[in-house]
Design a protein around this motif. Structure first.
Motif, short mmCIF file in Angstrom:
data_model
loop_
_atom_site.label_atom_id
_atom_site.label_comp_id
_atom_site.label_asym_id
_atom_site.label_seq_id
_atom_site.Cartn_x
_atom_site.Cartn_y
_atom_site.Cartn_z
N ARG A 1 -0.23 -3.53 10.10
CA ARG A 1 0.77 -3.88 9.10
C ARG A 1 2.05 -4.28 9.78
O ARG A 1 2.36 -3.82 10.88
CB ARG A 1 1.04 -2.69 8.17
CG ARG A 1 -0.18 -2.30 7.37
CD ARG A 1 0.10 -1.03 6.63
NE ARG A 1 -1.12 -0.58 5.96
CZ ARG A 1 -1.42 0.68 5.76
NH1 ARG A 1 -0.59 1.62 6.18
NH2 ARG A 1 -2.51 1.04 5.15
N ASN B 1 7.28 6.51 0.40
CA ASN B 1 5.97 6.41 -0.25
C ASN B 1 5.28 5.08 0.01
O ASN B 1 4.08 4.96 -0.26
CB ASN B 1 6.12 6.61 -1.76
CG ASN B 1 6.62 8.01 -2.10
OD1 ASN B 1 6.36 8.96 -1.37
ND2 ASN B 1 7.35 8.12 -3.20
N ALA C 1 3.57 2.69 2.37
CA ALA C 1 2.96 2.75 3.70
C ALA C 1 3.11 1.43 4.45
O ALA C 1 3.29 1.44 5.68
CB ALA C 1 1.49 3.11 3.58
N GLY C 2 3.03 0.31 3.75
CA GLY C 2 3.15 -0.98 4.43
C GLY C 2 3.24 -2.12 3.44
O GLY C 2 2.79 -2.01 2.29
N SER D 1 0.86 -1.19 0.00
CA SER D 1 0.00 0.00 0.00
C SER D 1 0.89 1.23 0.00
O SER D 1 1.88 1.30 0.75
CB SER D 1 -0.92 0.01 1.23
OG SER D 1 -0.15 -0.12 2.42
N THR D 2 0.54 2.20 -0.83
CA THR D 2 1.33 3.41 -0.99
C THR D 2 0.59 4.60 -0.38
O THR D 2 -0.64 4.59 -0.22
CB THR D 2 1.62 3.68 -2.47
OG1 THR D 2 0.38 3.78 -3.17
CG2 THR D 2 2.44 2.55 -3.07
N ARG D 3 1.35 5.65 -0.09
CA ARG D 3 0.80 6.86 0.49
C ARG D 3 0.57 7.94 -0.55
O ARG D 3 -0.35 8.73 -0.44
CB ARG D 3 1.76 7.41 1.56
CG ARG D 3 1.94 6.48 2.76
CD ARG D 3 3.00 7.01 3.69
NE ARG D 3 3.20 6.10 4.82
CZ ARG D 3 4.19 6.22 5.71
NH1 ARG D 3 5.06 7.21 5.58
NH2 ARG D 3 4.30 5.37 6.70
#
Length: 250
Positions: A249, A184, A186-187, A138-140
């Motif tokens: 996460r 960038n 997130a997890g 997952s990206t921010r």
């Protein structure tokens, strides 16, 4: 013939005497010089260590050997033998670490303060992610949807550690590289683990139609149901299907 044979030894003696005469002249000239001749190396090298020079670290200083003696019960010979035991040579990697490795360790401590991402891709961790597992990243930036796919390879390069994920989007094969320590990202979560360990570090053969897993969305949906991500609309409940709180996460 006789005259030539007698002249040869005389010519050789002349050369020897001439060489001795030259050496004697050189010795006399050296005795006349008051100061000894010094080369460039002796001029630049100081005779005494400077006071401002710092001593080497204790790990690099030479250590004295220890003598080990084997005692006996004989009165006239109390010691059977004695030998010197030298200490182990200090490791140059520990005393003077490489600059690039120190920089990578510093950046990893800054980007991964909890150490969760390092443990997730560490070879010493038995529960670490391995090639063949299905991972979800997952990206921010931009708030896009998480991307899930089969991990084809893990490139371990310090702070530049990255993973290659493969999935099918609208029946089109898609492969994406993700930097593990990127701000960038997130997890990273392990959706599905391969039943048997892959015998290769790079599963590039999965690009063929014979070994391709295809779309892995069904594995992601099953993983979300087990983690109670989806909520159902019950009696008197105002919940909406498809919404929920993402689990923790790693």
């Amino acid at each position: 013939m006789i005259t030539q044979s007698t002249r040869r030894p005389l010519s050789s003696w002349k050369a020897v005497l001439r060489r001795c005469h030259q050496q004697r002249q050189q010795q006399q000239q050296q005795q006349r010089i008051p100061m000894p001749f010094r080369t460039m190396a002796t001029e630049t090298t100081p005779t005494q260590p400077a006071a401002s020079s710092t001593p080497p670290p204790p790990s690099m200083q030479p250590q004295k050997p220890k003598f080990h003696a084997i005692k006996t019960n004989l009165p006239h010979k109390p010691i059977r033998t004695a030998f010197a035991v030298y200490p182990r040579v200090p490791s140059a990697r520990k005393s003077c670490p490489a600059a690039l490795e120190s920089y990578h360790a510093q950046q990893i401590r800054r980007l991964d303060r909890t150490g969760a991402r390092t443990a997730l891709f560490s070879k010493a961790n038995p529960d670490a992610a391995k090639p063949g597992d299905v991972l979800q990243v997952s990206t921010r930036k931009g708030g896009g949807e998480p991307f899930a796919g089969v991990c084809l390879s893990i490139r371990r390069a310090g702070v530049d550690t990255a993973i290659l994920l493969r999935n099918h989007v609208s029946r089109v094969p898609v492969e994406m590289w993700f930097k593990v320590y990127s701000p960038n990202v997130a997890g990273v979560e392990v959706v599905w683990r391969r039943p048997r360990r892959a015998r290769r570090a790079r599963l590039t053969y999965m690009r063929r139609a014979k070994h391709d897993m295809g779309n892995v969305d069904h594995l992601v949906d099953a993983w979300r149901r087990t983690r109670n991500v989806f909520t159902t609309k019950g009696k008197g409940g105002s919940g909406q299907a498809g919404k929920g709180v993402r689990g923790g996460r790693r």
